[in-house]
Design a protein around this motif. Structure first.
Motif, mmCIF file in Angstrom:
data_model
loop_
_atom_site.group_PDB
_atom_site.id
_atom_site.type_symbol
_atom_site.label_atom_id
_atom_site.label_comp_id
_atom_site.label_asym_id
_atom_site.label_seq_id
_atom_site.Cartn_x
_atom_site.Cartn_y
_atom_site.Cartn_z
ATOM 1 N N ARG A 1 0.871 -1.195 -0.051
ATOM 2 C CA ARG A 1 -0.121 -0.123 -0.010
ATOM 3 C C ARG A 1 0.903 1.161 -0.140
ATOM 4 N N SER A 2 1.843 1.151 0.794
ATOM 5 C CA SER A 2 2.833 2.393 0.817
ATOM 6 C C SER A 2 3.477 2.679 -0.520
ATOM 7 N N THR A 3 3.588 1.771 -1.256
ATOM 8 C CA THR A 3 4.246 1.811 -2.796
ATOM 9 C C THR A 3 3.179 2.833 -3.503
ATOM 10 N N LEU A 4 2.092 2.070 -3.724
ATOM 11 C CA LEU A 4 0.899 2.450 -4.368
ATOM 12 C C LEU A 4 0.586 3.760 -3.944
ATOM 13 N N HIS A 5 0.525 4.215 -2.773
ATOM 14 C CA HIS A 5 0.105 5.442 -2.395
ATOM 15 C C HIS A 5 1.201 6.540 -2.812
ATOM 16 N N ARG A 6 2.572 5.803 -2.675
ATOM 17 C CA ARG A 6 3.563 6.915 -3.263
ATOM 18 C C ARG A 6 3.493 7.096 -4.761
ATOM 19 N N TRP A 7 3.166 5.936 -5.402
ATOM 20 C CA TRP A 7 2.994 6.398 -6.937
ATOM 21 C C TRP A 7 1.954 7.416 -7.431
ATOM 22 N N GLN A 8 0.888 7.116 -6.340
ATOM 23 C CA GLN A 8 -0.485 7.917 -6.511
ATOM 24 C C GLN A 8 0.108 9.381 -6.335
ATOM 25 N N ARG A 9 0.814 9.689 -5.398
ATOM 26 C CA ARG A 9 1.106 10.979 -4.647
ATOM 27 C C ARG A 9 1.966 11.653 -6.038
ATOM 28 N N ARG A 10 2.814 10.736 -6.620
ATOM 29 C CA ARG A 10 3.753 11.415 -7.580
ATOM 30 C C ARG A 10 3.224 11.270 -9.128
ATOM 31 N N GLY A 11 2.078 11.101 -9.266
ATOM 32 C CA GLY A 11 1.275 10.838 -10.446
ATOM 33 C C GLY A 11 1.883 10.193 -11.335
ATOM 34 N N GLU A 12 2.249 8.764 -10.819
ATOM 35 C CA GLU A 12 2.790 7.556 -11.515
ATOM 36 C C GLU A 12 1.840 6.627 -11.645
ATOM 37 N N VAL A 13 0.826 6.719 -11.290
ATOM 38 C CA VAL A 13 -0.366 5.322 -11.468
ATOM 39 C C VAL A 13 -1.672 6.344 -11.601
ATOM 40 N N VAL A 14 -2.688 5.701 -12.442
ATOM 41 C CA VAL A 14 -4.022 6.175 -12.644
ATOM 42 C C VAL A 14 -5.048 5.524 -11.528
ATOM 43 N N ARG B 1 -13.884 9.433 -0.355
ATOM 44 C CA ARG B 1 -12.188 9.387 -0.622
ATOM 45 C C ARG B 1 -11.350 8.211 -1.035
ATOM 46 N N LYS B 2 -12.333 7.001 -1.462
ATOM 47 C CA LYS B 2 -11.850 5.850 -1.648
ATOM 48 C C LYS B 2 -11.343 5.995 -3.400
ATOM 49 N N HIS B 3 -10.257 5.276 -3.420
ATOM 50 C CA HIS B 3 -9.613 5.317 -4.963
ATOM 51 C C HIS B 3 -9.610 4.170 -5.267
ATOM 52 N N VAL B 4 -10.029 3.630 -6.508
ATOM 53 C CA VAL B 4 -9.541 2.402 -7.095
ATOM 54 C C VAL B 4 -8.583 2.569 -8.444
ATOM 55 N N PHE B 5 -8.001 1.528 -8.728
ATOM 56 C CA PHE B 5 -6.874 1.373 -9.668
ATOM 57 C C PHE B 5 -7.178 0.505 -10.729
ATOM 58 N N PRO B 6 -7.378 1.097 -12.336
ATOM 59 C CA PRO B 6 -7.531 0.219 -13.202
ATOM 60 C C PRO B 6 -6.376 -1.029 -13.371
ATOM 61 N N LEU B 7 -6.741 -2.174 -13.478
ATOM 62 C CA LEU B 7 -5.795 -3.351 -13.219
ATOM 63 C C LEU B 7 -5.061 -3.133 -14.676
ATOM 64 N N ALA B 8 -5.648 -2.899 -15.959
ATOM 65 C CA ALA B 8 -4.724 -2.894 -17.182
ATOM 66 C C ALA B 8 -3.625 -2.121 -17.380
ATOM 67 N N PHE C 1 -1.188 -2.091 -14.992
ATOM 68 C CA PHE C 1 -0.032 -2.771 -14.405
ATOM 69 C C PHE C 1 0.808 -3.783 -15.286
ATOM 70 N N VAL C 2 1.982 -3.834 -15.204
ATOM 71 C CA VAL C 2 2.639 -4.807 -15.997
ATOM 72 C C VAL C 2 3.906 -5.010 -15.084
ATOM 73 N N ASP C 3 3.880 -6.435 -14.555
ATOM 74 C CA ASP C 3 4.901 -7.084 -13.650
ATOM 75 C C ASP C 3 4.825 -6.258 -12.068
ATOM 76 N N GLY C 4 3.618 -5.938 -11.931
ATOM 77 C CA GLY C 4 3.558 -5.319 -10.389
ATOM 78 C C GLY C 4 3.697 -3.805 -10.454
ATOM 79 N N ARG C 5 4.038 -3.202 -11.610
ATOM 80 C CA ARG C 5 4.322 -1.776 -11.681
ATOM 81 C C ARG C 5 3.443 -1.179 -12.683
ATOM 82 N N PRO C 6 3.259 0.267 -12.677
ATOM 83 C CA PRO C 6 2.578 0.862 -13.904
ATOM 84 C C PRO C 6 3.367 0.767 -15.063
ATOM 85 N N ALA C 7 2.661 0.720 -16.183
ATOM 86 C CA ALA C 7 3.158 0.743 -17.631
ATOM 87 C C ALA C 7 3.926 1.794 -17.639
ATOM 88 N N PRO C 8 5.113 1.518 -18.180
ATOM 89 C CA PRO C 8 6.127 2.971 -18.666
ATOM 90 C C PRO C 8 5.373 3.805 -19.620
#
Length: 215
Positions: free
Chosen positions: A128-141, A148-155, A157-164
């Protein structure tokens, strides 16, 4: 493919008038041709459906009829205001014009398969800490759902990380819903390809260039 479907319907004695037979064949052929090119998460969602096809198709046809009627009305109004010679292709609706529409729609109706942080931690092994860090940095949709809840489109992610390239797209199209809507639809500027699929294949440069032009 549509012709093959039409022949199959006729051979099985399906009783349709000529016009309905042509339409049914064209629709069935188009579905069969498009299915292999859908994102994996969408294909899995479709193949997991058990029963209820008649109701689902009825709802789809109602939506198609409403959209066609709306397009015809808009075209007629446009023609009254600005006459053209011959057949004019309707202009694509600007991406920014969809913001309020997407904001009022249920995420499940347009965004594909999404999940919260608990699911991603358990199934994708993303802390969760990694996911929230990506969210704060604008690295994940991250799509807001409810308060206040957020969900994340699964498509995405590639190998556990947001697609480049996700972060560059979000920097260009800063509204998350607009960004994901664009990422998951065929883009005329990209030759009809779907941007998120291109990012998953490391085809970043063209996707980012088009996203910046749209912004």
């Amino acid at each position: 493919m549509a012709e093959a479907v039409q022949q199959a319907l006729m051979q099985h004695g399906v009783l349709l008038d000529a016009e309905a037979l042509v339409c049914a064949s064209a629709i069935a052929g188009s579905v069969a041709a498009a299915l292999p090119f859908l994102p994996q998460v969408q294909r899995l969602a479709i193949t997991s459906l058990k029963g209820g096809w008649t109701e689902l198709m009825s709802e789809l046809f109602r939506a198609m009829a409403e959209r066609i009627a709306a397009a015809d009305q808009a075209g007629a109004e446009s023609a009254d205001e600005s006459p053209t010679i011959g057949f004019a292709k309707p202009a694509a609706r600007p991406l920014a014009g969809r913001a309020s529409e997407l904001q009022s729609m249920l995420i499940e109706d347009w965004a594909g398969e999404v999940a919260g942080s608990t699911y991603l931690e358990e199934k994708f092994r993303i802390p969760r800490s990694t996911l929230h860090r990506w969210q704060r940095r604008g690295e994940v949709v991250a799509l807001r759902k409810g308060g206040r809840k957020h969900v994340f489109p699964l498509a995405q992610f590639v190998d556990g990380r947001p697609a480049p390239g996700i972060s560059e797209v979000l920097a260009a199209i800063t509204h998350p819903r607009l960004a994901w809507f664009w990422l998951t639809r065929p883009s005329a500027e990209l030759g009809g390809r779907i941007p998120i699929e291109m990012l998953r294949e490391d085809m970043i440069e063209d996707v980012v260039r088009v996203a910046r032009s749209l912004s």
